[in-house]
Write a protein that holds these residues in place. Sequence first.
Motif: not given
Length: 557
Positions: A134-139, A258-261, A287-289
Motif C-alpha cells: 500500500x503506497x500512497x502518494x509517493x514522490x 515521457x509524458x510524466x516528465x 507535483x507528481x506522485x
Amino acid sequence: MTRFAASLLSLSITLALSPALAASPADAPTFDPQRISDMVKTLSSDAFEGRGPATAGEQKTIEYVVAQMQVAGLQPGGDLADGKRAWTQAVPLLRAQISGEPTLSVDTGGKSQPLAQGEQVAIRAAMDGSKSVEITDAPIVFVGYGVTAPERDWDDFKGVDLKGKIALVLVNDPDFETGDGDFGGKAMTYYGRWTYKYEEAARQGATGMLVIHETEPASYGWATVKNSNTNTMFDVVRETPSDTHPQMEGWIQRDFAAQLFKDAGLDFETLKKQAQSRDFKPVELKGETFSAKYAVDSKVITSYNIVGRLEGSERPDETVVYSAHWDHLGVGEPDAKGDRIYNGAVDNATGTAALIEMGRAFAQADRKPERSLVFLNVTAEEKGLLGSEYYASRPLYPLGKTVAVINMDALDPHGPARDFSTSGSAKQDLLDELVETAKQWDLRYATDSKPEAGYFFRSDHFPFAKRGVPAVSFGSGEDLVDGGVAAGRAAAEEYTANRYHQPADQWEAGWTFTGMARDLQLLYTVGSELANSDRWPNWDQASEFRAARDATAGDRK
C-alpha cells in the motif's frame, strides 16, 4: 536465437591444442533431427501447460525428462539420500503473485489517473516478503541509470533520500546511446541489467523502482516485459529479502514515462542525455506522485532441477556439465488470439531435448568418459536463473573440480548455419577450444551483433561463471546455409518481436532441426575432449572471473 561474440582465438591456445585432441567430424556421433523434433513437440504441447515451476506442468515435465534420460542410458545424479542419488535436486523458492487486480495510479497536480496493469506499467509481485503493498502518494524521483560503481567513480544517487519514494530508472548502461564511455561501450555490464537496478534500489532505501522500458536498450518489446512481469514471480529463499528487493518493482512504458516528465515541466530526452554523465544528479518529478494497492500471495515452494549423470571411469570426482533450463512461463495473460499457454518451444524445449540427446550420445559411446558428465536441466531460469543459481551455490559436485559448463538455450530449430555464437564475449580457454574445434565443420565464430543486450548475464552459465567455473552458453548461427545472414537475422528478429516469451513460441511442423543436430556434434566433441583429458580450462588473466577460479586451484591438485 540470440547473437553474440567474443575475442579472437588466442594464438597461444591455438598452438597448444594438438590436432590429435580433436575428433574429426566423422568420429562425432550423429543426432537424429526427428527425435529432437518429437521431444520439442511434446515438451511444448499444451498438455505441459507452459512448464511453469511448481505447477502440474512441472510434474509432467520432470516425469517426461527423467523417463527420457533413463531410456538414454543415464543414471540419477541429483540429491543424495541414504547413499542413493535421486533424479532431482530440490530447489526451495519464494513464490509470489498479486491477488486480483492491483489498484495503481499517478497523481499530477492534484488530478489522479488510474493505471492498467500490463498497459502503462507492469508491476511485479512483491519479493521483499510483503503480504500486501500500500503506497500512497509517493514522490517520484528520476535516478538516471541507477548505478553505483565506485571503481568507475560513478554514483547516480548522490545521497538522495529515497525512503517512501519511487525511483524511475533507465534500462541498460550509460554508454548505450553513444557506444563510448566508462561502461565498456555498447557491451552491457551487469550494471545495465534490471536485476542489478532493483538490488541497488533496495540498497538505496527506495520504496519502489520502475524501469523505463525502451525496446532497443532492453533488447525486447513491451509484450515481453508484460508477459514476464505480471505473472507469478519466484526468487531463491533469502534470509533478508528486503536487502535485495524494494517493496515494489516494475516497469513503465517509455511514452507514458515521457509524458510524466513533460507534466512535471521536464524533458525526458534531455534528462536521459544528462544521465550519461557522472555529473548527473537525481531529479524529482515535482507535483507528481505514485500510488499502489494490492495483496500478495506468497509462500515458499519447492521446484526441482533434473540431474542425469555418467560416472567417469578414471577420475569420477572431476565433472563436465552440460546444462539447459526446462521451465517456461506457464499459463498467463492471453494474447490477441486468447491463447494463455506460453509453450516455450524454442525457449527452451530445444535446449532440454538437446540435453537428453547429448546424454544419449555419451551413454551409447564405445567407451565411458574418464571424467564424469552431468546433464543438468534446471528450473526457474525465466524467473532469474534461479535453478542454476541454486545449484551453483549448493553444488551436488564441487565447483572446484567442475571442468566446464556448456549451456544450451533457445537453439535454432531450422537448417544449419555457417557460424555459431555464444552469450557474451568473456575471454577464456573454453571458448578458444570451442572456436578451434568448430573449424572441423567449417564453422566460424560470429562477432557479437548486439552486445548491448547483455546476454552473458541472462543465461544459466552465468551463476557458474561468477563463481569462477569456465562456462559458455552456445548460440545458433545467423549466417544460414539457406538464405545467408539476411534470412538468419530476419528469423531472429521475427522471433524476438512475435514469439519470445509469448504464446506463439510453439512447435512447427516445418522445422527441420538439421542445424541443431549438426551443432550438437560440435558441442559433443568439445565436451568429449575435456572429459577424456586432464586439462583444466581457465579464464583470461584479465577476466573478472579468474580470481574466483584460481582460489579453488588447490581442489585440482
